[in-house]
Write a protein that holds these residues in place. Sequence first.
Motif, short mmCIF file in Angstrom:
data_model
loop_
_atom_site.label_atom_id
_atom_site.label_comp_id
_atom_site.label_asym_id
_atom_site.label_seq_id
_atom_site.Cartn_x
_atom_site.Cartn_y
_atom_site.Cartn_z
N ASN A 126 -9.22 4.50 2.96
CA ASN A 126 -7.67 4.69 1.89
C ASN A 126 -7.83 3.99 0.88
O ASN A 126 -7.21 4.41 -0.28
CB ASN A 126 -6.82 3.14 2.39
CG ASN A 126 -6.53 2.76 3.89
OD1 ASN A 126 -6.39 4.19 4.65
ND2 ASN A 126 -6.27 1.84 4.55
N GLU A 177 0.53 -5.41 -2.86
CA GLU A 177 -0.07 -4.87 -1.76
C GLU A 177 0.10 -3.45 -1.72
O GLU A 177 1.83 -2.69 -1.87
CB GLU A 177 0.59 -5.36 -0.38
CG GLU A 177 1.23 -6.39 -0.38
CD GLU A 177 -0.42 -7.19 0.29
OE1 GLU A 177 -1.07 -6.34 0.68
OE2 GLU A 177 -1.12 -8.30 -0.20
N SER A 178 -0.75 -2.66 -0.88
CA SER A 178 -0.85 -1.06 -1.15
C SER A 178 0.04 -0.25 -0.13
O SER A 178 -0.96 0.40 0.78
CB SER A 178 -2.17 -0.62 -1.52
OG SER A 178 -3.01 -1.03 -2.83
N SER A 179 1.32 -1.00 0.15
CA SER A 179 1.60 -0.72 2.12
C SER A 179 2.94 0.23 0.85
O SER A 179 3.34 0.10 0.36
CB SER A 179 1.96 -1.46 3.15
OG SER A 179 2.29 -2.82 1.40
N THR A 208 -3.85 3.12 -1.39
CA THR A 208 -3.50 3.03 -0.94
C THR A 208 -3.27 3.63 0.57
O THR A 208 -4.15 3.86 0.36
CB THR A 208 -2.00 4.04 -1.35
OG1 THR A 208 -0.78 4.31 -0.63
CG2 THR A 208 -2.94 5.90 -1.10
N GLU A 209 -2.58 2.14 1.50
CA GLU A 209 -2.17 2.92 2.94
C GLU A 209 -1.82 3.76 3.37
O GLU A 209 -1.62 3.87 4.77
CB GLU A 209 -2.06 1.11 3.43
CG GLU A 209 -2.95 0.21 3.23
CD GLU A 209 -2.79 -1.18 3.81
OE1 GLU A 209 -1.38 -0.94 4.31
OE2 GLU A 209 -3.23 -2.09 3.64
N ASN A 210 -0.79 4.12 2.51
CA ASN A 210 0.03 5.85 2.81
C ASN A 210 -1.05 7.07 2.63
O ASN A 210 -1.19 7.39 2.01
CB ASN A 210 1.27 5.74 1.31
CG ASN A 210 1.86 7.34 2.07
OD1 ASN A 210 1.62 8.36 2.52
ND2 ASN A 210 3.75 6.21 1.93
#
Length: 386
Positions: free
Chosen positions: A86, A213-215, A240-242
Amino acid sequence: MKNTEYDFESVIDRKKTNSLKWDLFGDDVPMWVADMDFKVAPAISNAISKRASHPVYGYTIVPDELFLAYIDWWDRRYDFKMSRENMLYSIGVMPSISSIIRCLTDVGDNILIQTPVYHVFFYVIEDNDRNVLENPLIYENGEYKIDFDDLDEKLSQSKLMILCNPHNPIGKIWSEDDLSRIGDLCRKHDVVLISDEIHCDLTDPGVKYNPFESSGNVITCLSPSKSFNIAGFQSSIVHTENVELLERIKNQMHVDNSDSCNVFATAAVAAAYNDSEEWLDELREVLYENKQIVKDYLADELPIIKLVECDATYLLWLDCSALNVPSKVLSGFLRSNQGLFLSAGIDFGLNGDNFLRMNIACPQELLREGLGRLKAGITALNIIKN
């Protein structure tokens, strides 16, 4: 100053080293741009010397070692979990933000920032032909807070938001509640959020910042450049978790040539995060002591200027509203009269015009010199005004 293991007292002559801070304008006491006048941690110097001893400095790949240093640091200090898949490497936070703007917005889109804020946010938006939309922070009783009603309205007109956490120039750590409310509003209006957390390590002793939070639609930009005074190595990451956003950013950074690695960057970053934690904690003690020196000096010698209380960064926000002088005029007078360069507050937004920004990341001898020049300049200005 208390005894320390490391040298935070020596005044280092940085003139004629192509220093942006000391050589660009030639001021006697430059306390503007955000780098420090301290020696870097010994582990970093040793790592750079070791790498420099190899006589070839060719193109460099980004090894997993660099990413693992980030991962371990945020896990250890902030209980913030990141995964290698990520993360993207970049030459800097602002180049990353510029690439993100180009790949996730269109010309003419609105991008929201919270003023007063780091002046380069304005440039990176406007230079990419996007529009700045401001959510002015509320300044009451000497402290700042977010106008959430205005934020809600402005996000409905925005494509992207850039958050500064901790916030430059006011030195505020946004609370978990603040971050949660910001995240909720961004989701409500389908706005992508960039969280610039470059000052995160520079908190008062015993104080921690709150990572975003990187969600979802959140992108975090991180770097050791401020914390360890290694901006010249040009190293940062995007997290980023995206997965979809990450792939688009990766492609854009490649197009922008902002994903290449300095030959010394890996050594510097690994030595900073893996071997310089004690140095950083001593630095935070020194910066806190410097902050108290400024606070006491203003109260005793220059009460017309008020220090905005803060708990992060080495940048102090000085309330000069009682002088009733525009910040550009005030900053310019201090330079011409005293050779002291403080940043004009208006550079950070129109609501910053009653303020000056002061960089206190320097040995106490230099700090006291700057404070003396500030007092002498304000005294001279008042004589002229009267």
